[in-house]
Design an enzyme around this catalytic site. Sequence first.
Site, PDB file in Angstrom:
ATOM      1  N   CYS A 113      42.230  22.959  42.064  1.00 38.01           N
ATOM      2  CA  CYS A 113      41.704  21.614  41.775  1.00 38.01           C
ATOM      3  C   CYS A 113      42.745  20.688  41.155  1.00 38.01           C
ATOM      4  O   CYS A 113      42.539  19.484  41.097  1.00 38.01           O
ATOM      5  CB  CYS A 113      40.495  21.707  40.862  1.00 38.01           C
ATOM      6  SG  CYS A 113      39.262  22.821  41.492  1.00 38.01           S
ATOM      7  N   HIS A 253      38.955  15.319  37.229  1.00 39.81           N
ATOM      8  CA  HIS A 253      38.462  16.245  38.251  1.00 39.81           C
ATOM      9  C   HIS A 253      36.942  16.329  38.096  1.00 39.81           C
ATOM     10  O   HIS A 253      36.424  16.543  37.001  1.00 39.81           O
ATOM     11  CB  HIS A 253      39.126  17.606  38.050  1.00 39.81           C
ATOM     12  CG  HIS A 253      38.548  18.678  38.905  1.00 39.81           C
ATOM     13  ND1 HIS A 253      38.226  18.474  40.229  1.00 39.81           N
ATOM     14  CD2 HIS A 253      38.222  19.971  38.619  1.00 39.81           C
ATOM     15  CE1 HIS A 253      37.724  19.592  40.720  1.00 39.81           C
ATOM     16  NE2 HIS A 253      37.702  20.508  39.773  1.00 39.81           N
ATOM     17  N   ASN A 283      31.929  19.474  43.160  1.00 37.93           N
ATOM     18  CA  ASN A 283      33.341  19.758  42.926  1.00 37.93           C
ATOM     19  C   ASN A 283      34.020  19.988  44.285  1.00 37.93           C
ATOM     20  O   ASN A 283      33.805  21.015  44.920  1.00 37.93           O
ATOM     21  CB  ASN A 283      33.437  20.999  42.028  1.00 37.93           C
ATOM     22  CG  ASN A 283      34.861  21.424  41.749  1.00 37.93           C
ATOM     23  OD1 ASN A 283      35.799  20.936  42.366  1.00 37.93           O
ATOM     24  ND2 ASN A 283      35.018  22.354  40.823  1.00 37.93           N
TER      25      ASN A 283
HETATM   26  N1  ACO Z   1      20.447  28.008  38.482  1.00 40.68           N
HETATM   27  C1  ACO Z   1      19.706  28.557  37.493  1.00 40.68           C
HETATM   28  N2  ACO Z   1      20.226  29.369  36.564  1.00 40.68           N
HETATM   29  C2  ACO Z   1      21.562  29.627  36.642  1.00 40.68           C
HETATM   30  C3  ACO Z   1      22.371  29.090  37.653  1.00 40.68           C
HETATM   31  C4  ACO Z   1      21.761  28.248  38.607  1.00 40.68           C
HETATM   32  N3  ACO Z   1      22.445  27.685  39.600  1.00 40.68           N
HETATM   33  N4  ACO Z   1      23.632  29.520  37.469  1.00 40.68           N
HETATM   34  C5  ACO Z   1      23.617  30.304  36.374  1.00 40.68           C
HETATM   35  N5  ACO Z   1      22.368  30.382  35.889  1.00 40.68           N
HETATM   36  C6  ACO Z   1      21.894  31.122  34.738  1.00 40.68           C
HETATM   37  C7  ACO Z   1      22.821  32.246  34.353  1.00 40.68           C
HETATM   38  O1  ACO Z   1      22.546  33.394  35.121  1.00 40.68           O
HETATM   39  C8  ACO Z   1      22.471  32.450  32.884  1.00 40.68           C
HETATM   40  O2  ACO Z   1      21.297  33.189  32.802  1.00 40.68           O
HETATM   41  P1  ACO Z   1      21.153  34.338  31.687  1.00 40.68           P
HETATM   42  O3  ACO Z   1      21.294  33.628  30.388  1.00 40.68           O
HETATM   43  O4  ACO Z   1      19.794  34.877  31.966  1.00 40.68           O
HETATM   44  O5  ACO Z   1      22.268  35.290  31.969  1.00 40.68           O
HETATM   45  C9  ACO Z   1      22.153  31.027  32.418  1.00 40.68           C
HETATM   46  O6  ACO Z   1      21.886  30.256  33.595  1.00 40.68           O
HETATM   47  C10 ACO Z   1      23.249  30.377  31.629  1.00 40.68           C
HETATM   48  O7  ACO Z   1      24.445  30.570  32.323  1.00 40.68           O
HETATM   49  P2  ACO Z   1      25.800  30.029  31.781  1.00 40.68           P
HETATM   50  O8  ACO Z   1      26.904  30.530  32.668  1.00 40.68           O
HETATM   51  O9  ACO Z   1      25.912  30.283  30.321  1.00 40.68           O
HETATM   52  O10 ACO Z   1      25.601  28.474  31.998  1.00 40.68           O
HETATM   53  P3  ACO Z   1      26.578  27.317  31.582  1.00 40.68           P
HETATM   54  O11 ACO Z   1      25.879  26.354  30.745  1.00 40.68           O
HETATM   55  O12 ACO Z   1      27.896  27.858  31.101  1.00 40.68           O
HETATM   56  O13 ACO Z   1      26.854  26.617  32.978  1.00 40.68           O
HETATM   57  C11 ACO Z   1      28.475  26.468  34.701  1.00 40.68           C
HETATM   58  C12 ACO Z   1      27.431  27.331  34.043  1.00 40.68           C
HETATM   59  C13 ACO Z   1      27.828  25.223  35.227  1.00 40.68           C
HETATM   60  C14 ACO Z   1      29.104  27.262  35.849  1.00 40.68           C
HETATM   61  C15 ACO Z   1      29.569  26.108  33.649  1.00 40.68           C
HETATM   62  O14 ACO Z   1      29.995  27.257  32.970  1.00 40.68           O
HETATM   63  C16 ACO Z   1      30.740  25.431  34.253  1.00 40.68           C
HETATM   64  O15 ACO Z   1      30.648  24.339  34.786  1.00 40.68           O
HETATM   65  N6  ACO Z   1      31.954  26.039  34.162  1.00 40.68           N
HETATM   66  C17 ACO Z   1      33.135  25.467  34.728  1.00 40.68           C
HETATM   67  C18 ACO Z   1      33.179  25.817  36.167  1.00 40.68           C
HETATM   68  C19 ACO Z   1      34.160  25.006  36.956  1.00 40.68           C
HETATM   69  O16 ACO Z   1      34.362  23.841  36.696  1.00 40.68           O
HETATM   70  N7  ACO Z   1      34.724  25.654  37.964  1.00 40.68           N
HETATM   71  C20 ACO Z   1      35.505  25.007  38.909  1.00 40.68           C
HETATM   72  C21 ACO Z   1      36.920  25.046  38.577  1.00 40.68           C
HETATM   73  S1  ACO Z   1      37.786  24.204  39.780  1.00 40.68           S
HETATM   74  C22 ACO Z   1      38.532  25.237  40.935  1.00 40.68           C
HETATM   75  O17 ACO Z   1      39.689  25.530  40.782  1.00 40.68           O
HETATM   76  C23 ACO Z   1      37.883  25.685  42.154  1.00 40.68           C
END
Ligand code: ACO
Length: 328
Positions: A113, A253, A283
């Site tokens: 990214c 980003h 994204n």
């Molecule tokens: N729908 C419903 N529930 C979900 C979903 C979904 N789509 N995805 C995860 N959950 C659940 C999880 O299983 C977890 O459940 P649990 O507590 O029973 O285990 C709960 O929601 C909380 O999960 P978290 O991972 O703690 O949620 P968080 O608030 O951290 O959000 C997210 C997750 C959106 C992925 C966040 O961590 C994030 O945006 N991280 C950065 C990711 C990113 O930007 N990646 C791209 C990088 S760019 C590249 O190089 C490709």
Amino acid sequence: MKSVGILGFGKYVPEKIMTNADWEKLVDTSDEWITTRTGIKERRYAAEDQGTSDLGVEASKIALKDANIKAEDIDLIILATCTPDYRAQNCSSLIQNKLRAKNAAAFDLEAACSGFIYSLTVGKAMIQSGMYKKVLVIAAESISRIIDMQDRNTGILFGDGAAAAVLGEVEEGYGIISSYLGTEGVTDGTLRIKAGGTRYPITQERFDNREHFIEMNGTDVFKFAVKALPYATKKAAEQGNIDLKNIDMVFPHQANLRIIKSAVKKLGIPYEKVYINLEKYGNTSAASIGIAMSEAIDEGKLKKGDLIALTGFGAGLTYGSLIMKWSK
Ligand code: ACO
């Protein structure tokens, strides 16, 4: 030193829209969860007959027209992508062929990214060195092809699209002022596709385990991003001797609204100065900053002399920021 900036800009997003409601039909998720945790409402997916090179070609045609130059005037094509059409053959060569940019050398740059910021930085240096005059920088991704449609943790985040910029010499004092590139290399599965490279070639077992799709530790990436974005932006500003108060617009980003809000708060930049369109595209990896810039241009939000900051992070883990004075 020559001033190097953007002579033409373009973007392309595929027609197919995948909404949060569409994702609700595939995995146990909800529009409410996706919206509050990420800010994303929908994303675009490439058509079955489209590869990343096709998206890049469409964006490039618009950028070339905007710069009012022909494809054969391009000396070098740099394509930022982590989703090339094929392995071993660089995807930028396909674009070079399809554009008939017969005088251009072409290479891919993989910094996930952060790729657009990395590629603009390399393109600028190539022009300033005197080696090339016109460099076409493209960021194109078809992330829909590498996500697991059964994985709610990663699948809902990503979309496809492309942006392209023609780089060349601009009026003195305009164009790219400074950039800061950083890497915090990790060797674990923070963010990668495990199988299909040289360490873990695809076997039936790895295929059955769905290891050919993207894997991510969202929490670790989140923690990294909220530090890396403000750090890189401050570094780029320092290098360019720029007071962050004078930045007119920030193009982060477009990964997650919560990451963006946290980063700009740390920088003390008012939220109104931050361009956001992730609700429409999700994204799009390397393409996201360019797609955002292109929309801002189309909406008349950028005017000559505006100071803009681009800032991104991605797999690697890579990160970077670039500051430029808009020259068009
Ligand atoms: N729908 C419903 N529930 C979900 C979903 C979904 N789509 N995805 C995860 N959950 C659940 C999880 O299983 C977890 O459940 P649990 O507590 O029973 O285990 C709960 O929601 C909380 O999960 P978290 O991972 O703690 O949620 P968080 O608030 O951290 O959000 C997210 C997750 C959106 C992925 C966040 O961590 C994030 O945006 N991280 C950065 C990711 C990113 O930007 N990646 C791209 C990088 S760019 C590249 O190089 C490709």
